[in-house]
Enzyme design. Structure first.
Site, mmCIF file in Angstrom:
data_model
loop_
_atom_site.group_PDB
_atom_site.id
_atom_site.type_symbol
_atom_site.label_atom_id
_atom_site.label_comp_id
_atom_site.label_asym_id
_atom_site.label_seq_id
_atom_site.Cartn_x
_atom_site.Cartn_y
_atom_site.Cartn_z
ATOM 1 N N GLY A 11 3.505 2.421 9.571
ATOM 2 C CA GLY A 11 3.013 3.185 8.439
ATOM 3 C C GLY A 11 2.526 4.558 8.863
ATOM 4 O O GLY A 11 2.391 4.863 10.052
ATOM 5 N N PHE A 12 2.237 5.374 7.883
ATOM 6 C CA PHE A 12 1.840 6.769 8.098
ATOM 7 C C PHE A 12 0.604 6.886 8.989
ATOM 8 O O PHE A 12 0.636 7.508 10.065
ATOM 9 C CB PHE A 12 1.612 7.411 6.728
ATOM 10 C CG PHE A 12 0.950 8.756 6.736
ATOM 11 C CD1 PHE A 12 1.299 9.740 7.658
ATOM 12 C CD2 PHE A 12 -0.027 9.048 5.788
ATOM 13 C CE1 PHE A 12 0.691 10.990 7.639
ATOM 14 C CE2 PHE A 12 -0.639 10.292 5.764
ATOM 15 C CZ PHE A 12 -0.287 11.260 6.695
ATOM 16 N N ILE A 13 -0.480 6.259 8.602
ATOM 17 C CA ILE A 13 -1.731 6.397 9.355
ATOM 18 C C ILE A 13 -1.658 5.629 10.669
ATOM 19 O O ILE A 13 -2.063 6.134 11.726
ATOM 20 C CB ILE A 13 -2.930 5.927 8.513
ATOM 21 C CG1 ILE A 13 -3.091 6.835 7.284
ATOM 22 C CG2 ILE A 13 -4.214 5.929 9.336
ATOM 23 C CD1 ILE A 13 -4.128 6.346 6.279
ATOM 24 N N TYR A 153 -5.690 -2.716 -6.788
ATOM 25 C CA TYR A 153 -5.697 -2.206 -5.412
ATOM 26 C C TYR A 153 -7.130 -1.988 -4.939
ATOM 27 O O TYR A 153 -7.527 -2.458 -3.874
ATOM 28 C CB TYR A 153 -4.897 -0.899 -5.340
ATOM 29 C CG TYR A 153 -5.093 -0.125 -4.057
ATOM 30 C CD1 TYR A 153 -4.626 -0.632 -2.842
ATOM 31 C CD2 TYR A 153 -5.740 1.106 -4.054
ATOM 32 C CE1 TYR A 153 -4.812 0.074 -1.658
ATOM 33 C CE2 TYR A 153 -5.918 1.819 -2.883
ATOM 34 C CZ TYR A 153 -5.456 1.301 -1.688
ATOM 35 O OH TYR A 153 -5.646 1.992 -0.523
ATOM 36 N N LYS A 157 -9.543 -4.042 -2.005
ATOM 37 C CA LYS A 157 -10.254 -3.381 -0.912
ATOM 38 C C LYS A 157 -11.762 -3.676 -0.986
ATOM 39 O O LYS A 157 -12.429 -3.814 0.045
ATOM 40 C CB LYS A 157 -9.989 -1.873 -0.942
ATOM 41 C CG LYS A 157 -8.567 -1.499 -0.570
ATOM 42 C CD LYS A 157 -8.259 -1.890 0.872
ATOM 43 C CE LYS A 157 -6.948 -1.348 1.357
ATOM 44 N NZ LYS A 157 -6.705 -1.637 2.798
#
Length: 339
Positions: A11-13, A153, A157
């Site tokens: 993934g991006f991060i 979402y 979290k």
């Protein structure tokens, strides 16, 4: 501390964080499900770059597979686990809510179980600014109430934070949760606004601008974010004997080695100004399609980065104009080569 297990390294991060830690000489094992939520080619290329370093290894499997994750973690024996993998996307959670429960709740439980079994030195897990939900008190501070999530979402979290606190309390597991604020930069996600706006402007197709551009976001450049995470690794929370010892503004739990930390730019940018900055970087005007606010969206996000600076001595510094320019340059170079 030498071995770091990161979930979500395709993934991006996760990709950028793995690069950062490898550059620091650490040994990194990545765990990623390679789901098709967006272009898997992008994910594979990120992993290919990481795999050129002999201190990087990887497992391709789903977090929901408890046995595989437990075996992977047990075989690697990490000093630290950083859990970034998740079903991302506020808007997609309106369409496929079940995937968020399976990945973000069940998957996170499996990560916490492995961390407990192994007794890692520090468990760090990603949360989100979306958790502040309907809260209108800004800038958002970690000690503010965040009891009104507006999407499934954000709710998953919030559940992760509650689960993390209970494990920290029950098993004395040092746990840090970080709340991210609209992260952007090279190798970013195609479903994020910057990517979609850049593509639309370059291709000459209309871009959707919600709430007629009157929205504000705390845009956080990826290099600032991963620097903050790498610094926070070295600051595991410890349980205090006397809650009065907790400094004002510190989110440290009075009953567990558990802390929540915002990682944001400590500033907010108007969406229309953001679009104009992208136009300037590309040298072309956008075809704008103005729309009403989308269901589940919040009007503004804005991080208070005081606690981050107190813990690490730093706070994000990148101006969004500079960060946008770097993304546009990456995008143009990346897509100049046929995929």
């Amino acid at each position: 501390m030498k071995k770091i297990l990161i979930t979500g390294t395709a993934g991006f991060i996760g990709f950028h964080l793995a690069q950062k830690l490898l550059d620091q000489g650490l040994i990194v094992h990545g765990y990623d499900g390679m789901t098709d939520y967006y272009d898997v080619t992008l994910k594979k290329e990120r992993h290919n770059i990481l795999s050129s370093n002999d201190r990087f290894s990887k497992t391709i499997a789903m977090l929901e597979d408890a046995e595989v994750f437990a075996k992977t973690a047990g075989d690697f024996e990490p000093d630290v686990i950083i859990h970034l993998a998740a079903q991302a996307g506020v808007r997609y959670s309106l369409e496929e809510p079940r995937s968020y429960i399976e990945s973000n709740v069940i998957g996170t439980f499996n990560v916490m179980e492995a961390a407990r079994e192994l007794g890692v030195q520090h468990l760090l897990m990603a949360s989100t600014s979306s958790i502040y939900g309907a809260n209108t008190q800004m800038p958002y501070a970690e000690t503010h109430k965040a009891d009104n999530p507006m999407t499934i979402y954000a709710a998953t979290k919030k559940a992760n934070e509650a689960m993390g606190h209970s494990y920290a309390h029950l098993y004395h597991l040092p746990t840090t949760m970080f709340r991210f604020f609209t992260v952007y930069g090279p190798w970013g996600r195609p479903d994020m606004a910057l990517f979609k706006f850049t593509k639309g402007i370059i291709d000459g197709t209309p871009i959707d601008i919600y709430n007629h551009g009157e929205m504000y976001r705390d845009f956080t450049y990826i290099d600032d974010l991963v620097l903050a995470i790498s610094d926070l690794i070295k600051v595991p929370p410890t349980r205090v004997d006397d809650p009065d010892q907790i400094a004002p503004g510190d989110s440290l739990s009075p009953v567990a080695p558990f802390r929540i930390v915002n990682i944001g730019n400590n500033d907010k940018v108007r969406l229309l100004d953001f679009v104009e900055t992208i136009e300037a970087a590309i040298g072309k005007k956008a075809q704008k399609r103005f729309l009403d606010m989308q269901k589940g969206e919040v009007f503004a996000t804005w991080a208070d980065a005081t606690l981050l600076e107190a813990l690490t001595g730093k706070r994000p510094q990148t101006r969004f104009e500079d960060g946008v320019s770097k993304f546009v340059q990456w995008y143009q170079e990346y897509y100049a080569t046929p995929k």
